[in-house]
Design a protein around this motif. Sequence first.
Motif, PDB file in Angstrom:
ATOM      1  N   LEU A 181      24.307  45.937   0.085  1.00 32.31           N
ATOM      2  CA  LEU A 181      25.400  46.256   0.801  1.00 32.31           C
ATOM      3  C   LEU A 181      25.885  47.155  -0.334  1.00 32.31           C
ATOM      4  CD1 LEU A 181      27.090  43.031   1.767  1.00 32.31           C
ATOM      5  CD2 LEU A 181      25.734  44.438   3.205  1.00 32.31           C
ATOM      6  N   ILE A 182      26.568  48.309  -0.041  1.00 35.72           N
ATOM      7  CA  ILE A 182      27.417  49.123  -1.017  1.00 35.72           C
ATOM      8  C   ILE A 182      28.519  49.046  -0.654  1.00 35.72           C
ATOM      9  CG2 ILE A 182      27.514  51.559  -1.546  1.00 35.72           C
ATOM     10  CD1 ILE A 182      24.824  52.201  -0.765  1.00 35.72           C
ATOM     11  N   ASP A 183      29.427  48.651  -1.563  1.00 33.31           N
ATOM     12  CA  ASP A 183      30.974  48.342  -1.454  1.00 33.31           C
ATOM     13  C   ASP A 183      31.703  49.714  -1.810  1.00 33.31           C
ATOM     14  OD1 ASP A 183      33.662  47.658  -1.436  1.00 33.31           O
ATOM     15  OD2 ASP A 183      33.421  45.974  -2.756  1.00 33.31           O
ATOM     16  N   MET A 184      32.137  50.169  -0.645  1.00 33.03           N
ATOM     17  CA  MET A 184      32.673  51.647  -0.771  1.00 33.03           C
ATOM     18  C   MET A 184      34.176  51.595  -1.443  1.00 33.03           C
ATOM     19  SD  MET A 184      30.516  53.320   0.860  1.00 33.03           S
ATOM     20  CE  MET A 184      30.839  54.916   1.544  1.00 33.03           C
ATOM     21  N   LYS A 185      34.576  50.486  -1.808  1.00 34.60           N
ATOM     22  CA  LYS A 185      35.789  50.556  -2.426  1.00 34.60           C
ATOM     23  C   LYS A 185      35.205  50.786  -4.108  1.00 34.60           C
ATOM     24  CE  LYS A 185      37.089  46.296  -1.395  1.00 34.60           C
ATOM     25  NZ  LYS A 185      36.197  45.791  -0.260  1.00 34.60           N
ATOM     26  N   THR A 186      33.962  50.415  -4.320  1.00 34.37           N
ATOM     27  CA  THR A 186      33.662  50.640  -5.727  1.00 34.37           C
ATOM     28  C   THR A 186      32.836  51.997  -5.779  1.00 34.37           C
ATOM     29  OG1 THR A 186      32.554  48.769  -5.392  1.00 34.37           O
ATOM     30  CG2 THR A 186      33.662  48.712  -7.447  1.00 34.37           C
ATOM     31  N   LEU A 241      20.423  50.088   2.859  1.00 30.40           N
ATOM     32  CA  LEU A 241      21.332  50.072   2.452  1.00 30.40           C
ATOM     33  C   LEU A 241      22.596  50.178   3.293  1.00 30.40           C
ATOM     34  CD1 LEU A 241      20.700  52.423  -0.811  1.00 30.40           C
ATOM     35  CD2 LEU A 241      20.740  49.981  -0.571  1.00 30.40           C
ATOM     36  N   LEU A 242      23.699  49.359   3.145  1.00 28.57           N
ATOM     37  CA  LEU A 242      24.589  49.394   4.110  1.00 28.57           C
ATOM     38  C   LEU A 242      26.141  49.769   3.470  1.00 28.57           C
ATOM     39  CD1 LEU A 242      22.485  47.206   5.533  1.00 28.57           C
ATOM     40  CD2 LEU A 242      24.506  46.329   6.559  1.00 28.57           C
ATOM     41  N   GLN A 243      26.496  50.886   3.955  1.00 31.15           N
ATOM     42  CA  GLN A 243      27.858  51.239   3.257  1.00 31.15           C
ATOM     43  C   GLN A 243      29.127  50.383   4.229  1.00 31.15           C
ATOM     44  OE1 GLN A 243      27.231  55.675   1.552  1.00 31.15           O
ATOM     45  NE2 GLN A 243      27.962  55.767   3.499  1.00 31.15           N
ATOM     46  N   THR A 244      29.788  49.427   3.369  1.00 32.76           N
ATOM     47  CA  THR A 244      30.717  48.876   3.961  1.00 32.76           C
ATOM     48  C   THR A 244      32.189  48.760   2.887  1.00 32.76           C
ATOM     49  OG1 THR A 244      31.495  46.883   4.709  1.00 32.76           O
ATOM     50  CG2 THR A 244      29.539  46.956   3.419  1.00 32.76           C
ATOM     51  N   TYR A 245      33.173  48.867   3.697  1.00 28.28           N
ATOM     52  CA  TYR A 245      34.463  48.563   2.910  1.00 28.28           C
ATOM     53  C   TYR A 245      34.929  47.068   2.982  1.00 28.28           C
ATOM     54  CZ  TYR A 245      35.445  53.378   2.447  1.00 28.28           C
ATOM     55  OH  TYR A 245      35.454  54.777   2.130  1.00 28.28           O
ATOM     56  N   GLU A 298      32.371  41.488   2.347  1.00 22.10           N
ATOM     57  CA  GLU A 298      32.468  39.767   2.376  1.00 22.10           C
ATOM     58  C   GLU A 298      32.459  39.534   3.965  1.00 22.10           C
ATOM     59  OE1 GLU A 298      34.851  42.208   1.386  1.00 22.10           O
ATOM     60  OE2 GLU A 298      36.354  42.018   3.139  1.00 22.10           O
ATOM     61  N   HIS A 299      32.733  40.087   5.014  1.00 21.65           N
ATOM     62  CA  HIS A 299      32.719  40.127   6.372  1.00 21.65           C
ATOM     63  C   HIS A 299      31.276  39.103   6.593  1.00 21.65           C
ATOM     64  CE1 HIS A 299      32.748  40.244  10.657  1.00 21.65           C
ATOM     65  NE2 HIS A 299      33.961  40.744  10.485  1.00 21.65           N
ATOM     66  N   PRO A 300      31.474  38.173   7.734  1.00 22.20           N
ATOM     67  CA  PRO A 300      30.007  37.245   7.688  1.00 22.20           C
ATOM     68  C   PRO A 300      28.927  38.173   8.265  1.00 22.20           C
ATOM     69  CG  PRO A 300      32.305  36.415   8.614  1.00 22.20           C
ATOM     70  CD  PRO A 300      32.712  37.589   8.026  1.00 22.20           C
ATOM     71  N   VAL A 301      29.489  39.281   9.065  1.00 21.17           N
ATOM     72  CA  VAL A 301      28.311  40.312   9.757  1.00 21.17           C
ATOM     73  C   VAL A 301      27.368  40.506   8.484  1.00 21.17           C
ATOM     74  CG1 VAL A 301      27.713  42.333  10.789  1.00 21.17           C
ATOM     75  CG2 VAL A 301      29.442  40.548  11.705  1.00 21.17           C
ATOM     76  N   MET A 302      28.208  41.402   7.577  1.00 20.22           N
ATOM     77  CA  MET A 302      27.568  41.979   6.218  1.00 20.22           C
ATOM     78  C   MET A 302      26.879  40.828   5.495  1.00 20.22           C
ATOM     79  SD  MET A 302      28.539  44.801   6.993  1.00 20.22           S
ATOM     80  CE  MET A 302      29.736  45.075   8.355  1.00 20.22           C
ATOM     81  N   GLN A 303      27.460  39.690   5.287  1.00 18.47           N
ATOM     82  CA  GLN A 303      26.835  38.786   4.398  1.00 18.47           C
ATOM     83  C   GLN A 303      25.586  38.205   5.090  1.00 18.47           C
ATOM     84  OE1 GLN A 303      27.660  37.383   1.540  1.00 18.47           O
ATOM     85  NE2 GLN A 303      29.173  39.020   1.079  1.00 18.47           N
ATOM     86  N   ALA A 304      25.550  38.110   6.196  1.00 22.37           N
ATOM     87  CA  ALA A 304      24.488  37.610   7.128  1.00 22.37           C
ATOM     88  C   ALA A 304      23.532  38.588   7.021  1.00 22.37           C
ATOM     89  CB  ALA A 304      24.533  37.277   8.408  1.00 22.37           C
ATOM     90  N   LEU A 305      23.539  39.907   7.221  1.00 22.29           N
ATOM     91  CA  LEU A 305      22.687  40.879   7.012  1.00 22.29           C
ATOM     92  C   LEU A 305      22.084  41.163   5.737  1.00 22.29           C
ATOM     93  CD1 LEU A 305      24.647  43.726   9.124  1.00 22.29           C
ATOM     94  CD2 LEU A 305      22.284  42.849   9.793  1.00 22.29           C
ATOM     95  N   GLN A 306      22.862  41.121   4.861  1.00 19.95           N
ATOM     96  CA  GLN A 306      22.351  41.126   3.443  1.00 19.95           C
ATOM     97  C   GLN A 306      21.479  40.009   3.108  1.00 19.95           C
ATOM     98  OE1 GLN A 306      25.113  40.582   0.203  1.00 19.95           O
ATOM     99  NE2 GLN A 306      23.756  41.907  -1.109  1.00 19.95           N
ATOM    100  N   ALA A 307      21.742  38.637   3.470  1.00 21.76           N
ATOM    101  CA  ALA A 307      21.052  37.493   3.122  1.00 21.76           C
ATOM    102  C   ALA A 307      19.644  37.409   4.114  1.00 21.76           C
ATOM    103  CB  ALA A 307      21.729  36.305   2.996  1.00 21.76           C
ATOM    104  N   GLN A 308      19.866  38.247   5.192  1.00 23.46           N
ATOM    105  CA  GLN A 308      18.821  38.105   6.221  1.00 23.46           C
ATOM    106  C   GLN A 308      18.705  36.733   6.823  1.00 23.46           C
ATOM    107  OE1 GLN A 308      15.650  40.766   6.403  1.00 23.46           O
ATOM    108  NE2 GLN A 308      15.838  41.682   4.612  1.00 23.46           N
TER     109      GLN A 308
END
Length: 731
Positions: A393-398, A600-604, A607-617
Motif C-alpha cells: 500500500l502507498i499511503d497518499m497522506k505521507t 502498488l495501491l495508492q490509498t488515503y 487502514e480500511h479492511p479492503v486495503m488491509q485484506a488486499l495487502q495481506a492477500q
Amino acid sequence: MDSPPDSLIEAPAVATRRAKVVVLAPMDTALDYLIPDDFDLSVGDHVWVPLGHAKVRGVVVELYDSAEAAKLKPVAARIDDPRVPEASLRFWLWAAAWTLTAPGTFLKGCLQALKTPKAQARHGYVRREVEALKPTAKQARVLELAVLPLTAAELAQAAGVTPGVVQTLEKKGWLEKVELSREGFAAPDPDHKTPSLNADQGAADRLLQNEWERQGFAPVLLDGVTGSGKTEVYLESVARALRDDPTAQVLVLLPEIALTTAVMGRLQSRFGVPPVQWHSAVSASQRRRIWDGVASGEARLIVGARSALFLPYTNLKLIVIDEEHDGSYKQEEGVRYQARDLAVMRAHRDGFMVVLASATPSLETLTNAQKGRYQWVRLESRHGTAQLPDIALIDMKTHPPEKGFWLSDPLVGEILATLQRREQVLLFLNRRGYAPLVLCRACGERMTSPKTDSWLVEHKSTGRLVCHLTGFSMKKPDRCPHCGALESLTAIGPGVERILEEVHERFPQARAEIFSSDTTPDADSSAALIKRVENHEIDILIATQAAAKGHNFLNLTLVGIVDADLGLKGGDLRAAERTFQLLAQATGRAGRATKPGRALLQTYTPEHPVMQALQAQDREAFYAYEQMSRDIARFPPFGRLGAVILSAKDNGLLNRYARELALAIPNTEGIDVYGPADAPLSLVRGMWRKRFLVRADRNRDLQGFMNAWLKSLKAPNAVRVVTDIEPYSFL
Ligand code: ADP
C-alpha cells in the motif's frame, strides 16, 4: 337424494379443446382460446389469436379440455416458427414471475430473435443429364461449369455471363434448381484435444466428475486464484457433458464480449469447432439462425453474455458461469434480472450441473459454498511457476503527489525500475475520460447533463463533455454557460486520459496506451490492443476495468492502482465487495509467468479492511468482515432485497403517489420497507425519481409481498414504476 326438477337439468355440454395463450403484451395472465377441430397444437407453439379487434402473437402455454360454458374465440392460426421447448418455456414463465414482469413482456424479450425472418433457403443450379440441343457459346460455358450446384450469381460470374443466361437454361430444362445446404452448426468434439491437467487441477476435475455422476442438480463453486487454471478445469466438465449425451447442450456464460474472444479461442482449440457466440454484437440474422439452431438442438455449445440464458434450449445439461461475481451479470435496463442467480435456478428446476467460477466469488456464492449448499472446489496456486504478486500500500497522506499530478513518488520509482528491466506496467484507474468533473473557477458552477443529476465527464481525445449515464455529449464550451466567464472551466480529478498525459510527461520514452471502452469499443479493437501488449509494443497500459480480467500478459510485472479508494465512495451495498474483487483482479494481472510481479495501491485509507485484506492477500479476512457487516443489517446474502423505482416528469404527482404508496405498505413480519427517498440521481432526462427499498428475511416471500403491495394502489399513467429484485444499482 331427490332428483332435481326437470327444468334444472342442463343439457350435457360437449367438452371442447382449449388453449391457454400468453400473448406478447403486458398482461398479467394467459388468455383462453378454443382450438378449431382441424388444428394440431402443442405447448410452445406460436399462434395468432384475436384480442379485441386486433390479432396478436402469443405462445401456447397449456392445452386442456373443458365442457364449461364460456364465450371463447378460436385460435386464428399457428405460426411456423420453431416450437419453444417446454423446459425453456416453463423457465421463462417462472423467471417472469420471479422478476415481477408480465409473462407476455418477458416472453416478448425471449422471442426477439424471431422478428428477423428465417434466412431464405439458397438455391443452386446443376446440369441435368440431358443433351442440350444447340446451346449458344455462353450457355455452353455455363453448362460446362454446372457440375456441382452453384448459385445463379456464382455460375454467371464464373462463366462471364449475366444471371439471365442461367435462368434461361433452367426454363429450357437443361439446368436443375436444387436447394443448397444451410449453414449448419458443426458438432463439438469432446475429445478433440485433451489437456494434461496438473495435480491440483486433476483433483478438482475428479471432484467435478463425482458431482456430475450423481446426475441431478449440482451447483459447484470453482474457486481459484487467477491463473490457477479454472478455465482448463471447467472445459473438462463441458467435455463430459457433451460426451455423455449426444444431444446435450452446454452454455458458458461470460460477463463481457472482450473476454469472449479469449475464451472462444480456447474452446475452439479444445473442441475443434468454434462454439456458437451470443452477445450484443451478433447480427440479427445470425441471432435468428442461432435461435432456431438452439431450439432444434443442433447448436450444442453456446458461449454468451447474460441473455444467452434465455435461448430455447431443448436439452440443457450444464451451465458454466465464468467470473460469476461480475456485476455485468445483472441486467439493469428493461427487465431487471441477475443472470447468475437465474442460471442456478434453471439448473435446479431441470436437475443439472452449474459451475460458478471465480477467483473472488460473490459473497452470495461464497456463503452458499461455506454452508454446504454448493460443492466447493478449490485451486490453491497458479499453474506452473507463476507466483502471486507482492502487494504493498502507498499511503497518499505521507506521499502526496505534486500538484496537478496523480502518481506518487514510490509508484513513479517502481515504474521506472520496471521500464529499465524492459518489463511492462499496468496503471489501473476505473474512470473513463480525462476528468470526472468540470467546474467553473469563476462561479463554481458544475457542468451537469441537461435535466439530469449527473456530472459531465471531460474527454480530451474528442474535445467533448460526456454524460456516462445518459450518453448526452457536447463540445466543451469556451465560456461558462452559467456566468459567461471565458476559459474558466477547469477539469477536476483524474480519468485515464489524464493519467496518460502524466505518463507522457514523466516517461517520455515509454510507449503508453489506454485500454477502456472508449479506445476499444468492440471485440476486434480490444483483440488488437491485447496483441500489441503481448508483442510488447506497449510499455505502459493505462486501463479501466476493461483490462482487469481474464488476460494473461506474460511480461507485465507491475500493477499500479491509481486510486484504490475510488470504488468505496458512493456507499452502496456492494461497494467494498466490488472494490475488493476489482482490485484483486487488477493486481492479479502482475507476474503471470516466470517473472515475479508487484502491485502498488495508492490509498488515503490504508487502514480500511479492503486495503488491509488486499495487502495481506487475506481474502478470507475480508470476506469474514464483510459477511459480519451484512449479517448485522440482514442484507444479502442474509436477507433479500427488492427495489421500487418511481419516476415521472411531474414532481408533484410523483411525490403524491409515493406518499400514498408508503401509506399502503402492508405490515408484514420479517419484511421492512425503507422510503420513499429521493434517488441519488433524482433527475434523469427530465424525469424525477424516487425509490423504495424492501428488505425481507430469507424465508419470506419477497415477490409476493411486492406484488400485493404494488397492485393495491394503481399508479397514475404518468408515473413509471420499475421493480428490481436483488438490486445492484442504488442510483
Ligand atoms: P484461470 O481461468 O484460473 O485464470 P486459466 O485456465 O486461464 O486460469 O490458466 C492460466 C494460464 O495457464 C493459461 O494461459 C492456461 O493456458 C495455462 N494453463 C493452466 N493450466 C494448464 C495446464 N494444465 N497445462 C498447460 N497450460 C495450462
